[in-house]
Design an enzyme around this catalytic site. Structure first.
Site, PDB file in Angstrom:
ATOM      1  N   LEU A  16       0.814  -1.211   0.000  1.00 35.92           N
ATOM      2  CA  LEU A  16       0.000   0.000   0.000  1.00 35.92           C
ATOM      3  C   LEU A  16       0.847   1.260   0.000  1.00 35.92           C
ATOM      4  O   LEU A  16       0.432   2.297  -0.513  1.00 35.92           O
ATOM      5  CB  LEU A  16      -0.924   0.012   1.227  1.00 35.92           C
ATOM      6  N   GLY A  17       2.021   1.177   0.596  1.00 36.64           N
ATOM      7  CA  GLY A  17       2.881   2.349   0.664  1.00 36.64           C
ATOM      8  C   GLY A  17       4.291   1.951   1.040  1.00 36.64           C
ATOM      9  O   GLY A  17       4.532   0.877   1.594  1.00 36.64           O
ATOM     10  N   THR A  24       4.053  -0.370   4.150  1.00 36.54           N
ATOM     11  CA  THR A  24       2.677  -0.609   4.561  1.00 36.54           C
ATOM     12  C   THR A  24       2.083  -1.624   3.597  1.00 36.54           C
ATOM     13  O   THR A  24       2.111  -1.423   2.371  1.00 36.54           O
ATOM     14  CB  THR A  24       1.853   0.694   4.545  1.00 36.54           C
ATOM     15  N   LYS A  39       1.989  -2.638   9.098  1.00 35.72           N
ATOM     16  CA  LYS A  39       3.029  -1.619   8.963  1.00 35.72           C
ATOM     17  C   LYS A  39       4.335  -2.230   9.460  1.00 35.72           C
ATOM     18  O   LYS A  39       4.427  -2.672  10.611  1.00 35.72           O
ATOM     19  CB  LYS A  39       2.668  -0.378   9.767  1.00 35.72           C
ATOM     20  N   ASP A 139      -0.415  14.978  11.855  1.00 33.00           N
ATOM     21  CA  ASP A 139      -0.212  14.850  10.412  1.00 33.00           C
ATOM     22  C   ASP A 139      -1.548  14.686   9.679  1.00 33.00           C
ATOM     23  O   ASP A 139      -1.703  13.803   8.835  1.00 33.00           O
ATOM     24  CB  ASP A 139       0.714  13.665  10.107  1.00 33.00           C
TER      25      ASP A 139
END
Length: 393
Positions: A16-17, A24, A39, A139
């Site tokens: 995902l990232g 992720t 994660k 964030d």
């Protein structure tokens, strides 16, 4: 890593990232057949101490949270790699689209849609900031807000911070995203109002379809008025949320939510009952979300008070000529609105006075400039509402 099994239980489906030292992943729990988010933080020679500290803090804080619009903590384990190790955080998967993806697809959100999102996210912040100790996300931005099942979710608590106390001011790791970060976060400080700035900047991005750092500026303020058209009340509310000066920004998610629900930002005013303009006054007051001007005519001239995003100024003219030197000060120095009426038995209060304090400087409107008490009552209310300052007596 597709198809790989982590923790003898989670089968990786896709990535995902990816950031330096952190991945992720989307995986399937083979025990429950539910999709989860993993994660991973790699424990290699490139690992920074701050990254490990933030990751462990995210785990501990997620364990303590239980909110329908925040991913739920499911587990935590250490994963052995061929040459190194990685820490794995497991949380529930929200199948939705991020606001960042919506923007990339060219979607511009309406004022109504943006307000609905604002209320949903403020309710999440009420929960987070109401924890003991308060939890600051640090964030908030479009990519960290998901839309799924007609609901908004706040995700990615990798920058989260739990305050030791409501007055905490000590410096810590600087985190956040440029354009969405309030000024105080650049120096390592974050308080509940810091999340409100980030939320305000996020909402402006949705309305304009533009990253806040690419929008025009008036001084240090985001100037979104030329890029989108919203009601003056909502524009004023957004300016309040993204006020660079922490002292002039909304203090809490509850306060911001109440203001948005009521369509007003004068929550701390006294009196809170609107004061109507006297029918017989010749005073001219013009205002919008960014500037206010008061013209007070007299027999031989006029007094002018102007406030905009940059400064406050007060000047007087007599027979068309300037009388004395005009006063001016930076807008951010405005800190207090004082209104005193003449009171029997108080010789130090000899006449009604309406004073705006900018630092140690007084910007004074009083009855000796031909103002009546009804006019001063009205001006006090208007200034208090517009400046979002309580009236001190």
């Amino acid at each position: 890593m597709s198809g790989q099994i982590l923790g003898d239980r989670y089968e990786v489906e896709r990535q995902l990232g990816k950031q330096t030292g952190r991945w992720t992943l989307l995986a399937r729990d083979r025990s429950t057949q539910q999709r989860v988010v993993i994660k991973l933080l790699f424990l290699d020679e490139q690992l920074e101490w701050d990254d490990l500290k933030l990751f462990e803090r995210e785990v501990e804080i997620l364990k303590s949270l239980s909110h329908p619009s925040i991913p739920r903590y499911l587990g935590y384990f250490e994963h052995q790699l061929p040459n190194d190790k990685a820490l794995a955080l497991i949380q529930t998967y929200v199948e939705g689209k991020s606001l960042e993806q919506c923007m990339q697809q060219g979607r511009i959100f309406t004022e109504t849609e943006t307000k609905q999102l604002a209320k949903a996210l403020l309710n999440i912040l009420v929960y987070l900031h109401g924890r003991q100790p308060p939890i600051i996300h640090r964030d908030i931005k479009p990519s960290n807000i998901l839309l799924a099942n007609r609901q908004a979710y706040l995700v990615d608590f990798g920058s989260v911070k739990a305050l030791k106390g409501t007055g905490e001011t000590s410096a810590f790791t600087v985190v956040g995203t440029y354009g969405y970060m309030p000024p105080e976060q650049f120096s390592g400080r974050a308080v509940p109002a810091s999340d409100l700035y980030s939320l305000g900047a996020t909402l402006i991005a949705l309305l304009t379809g533009t990253h806040p750092s690419s929008l025009p500026r008036k001084g240090v303020k985001i100037d979104f008025g030329q890029t989108t058209t919203v009601s003056s009340e909502f524009a004023e509310w957004l300016e309040w949320m993204t006020e660079p000066n922490l002292d002039q920004r909304s203090k809490s998610a509850q306060e911001a939510l109440k203001a948005l629900n009521q369509g007003r930002t004068d929550l701390n005013l006294n009196p809170s009952t609107p004061v109507a303009k006297p029918s017989d006054t010749k005073i001219s007051l013009t205002k919008d979300a960014r500037s206010l001007e008061i013209l007070i005519p007299s027999l031989l001239g006029q007094t002018q008070l102007q406030i905009d995003s940059q400064q406050i100024s007060l000047s007087s003219k007599r027979l068309g000529f300037q009388t004395g030197r005009p006063q001016s000060a930076p807008r951010h120095r405005i800190s207090k609105l004082e209104y005193s009426k003449a009171v029997d038995g108080h010789p130090d209060i000899t006449e009604p006075q309406l004073v705006i304090w900018a630092g140690t400087e007084k910007y004074e409107l009083s009855s000796n400039t031909s103002l009546t008490i009804p006019e001063l009552d009205w001006l006090a209310y208007e200034l208090s509402t517009w400046l979002k300052l309580p009236i001190s007596h």
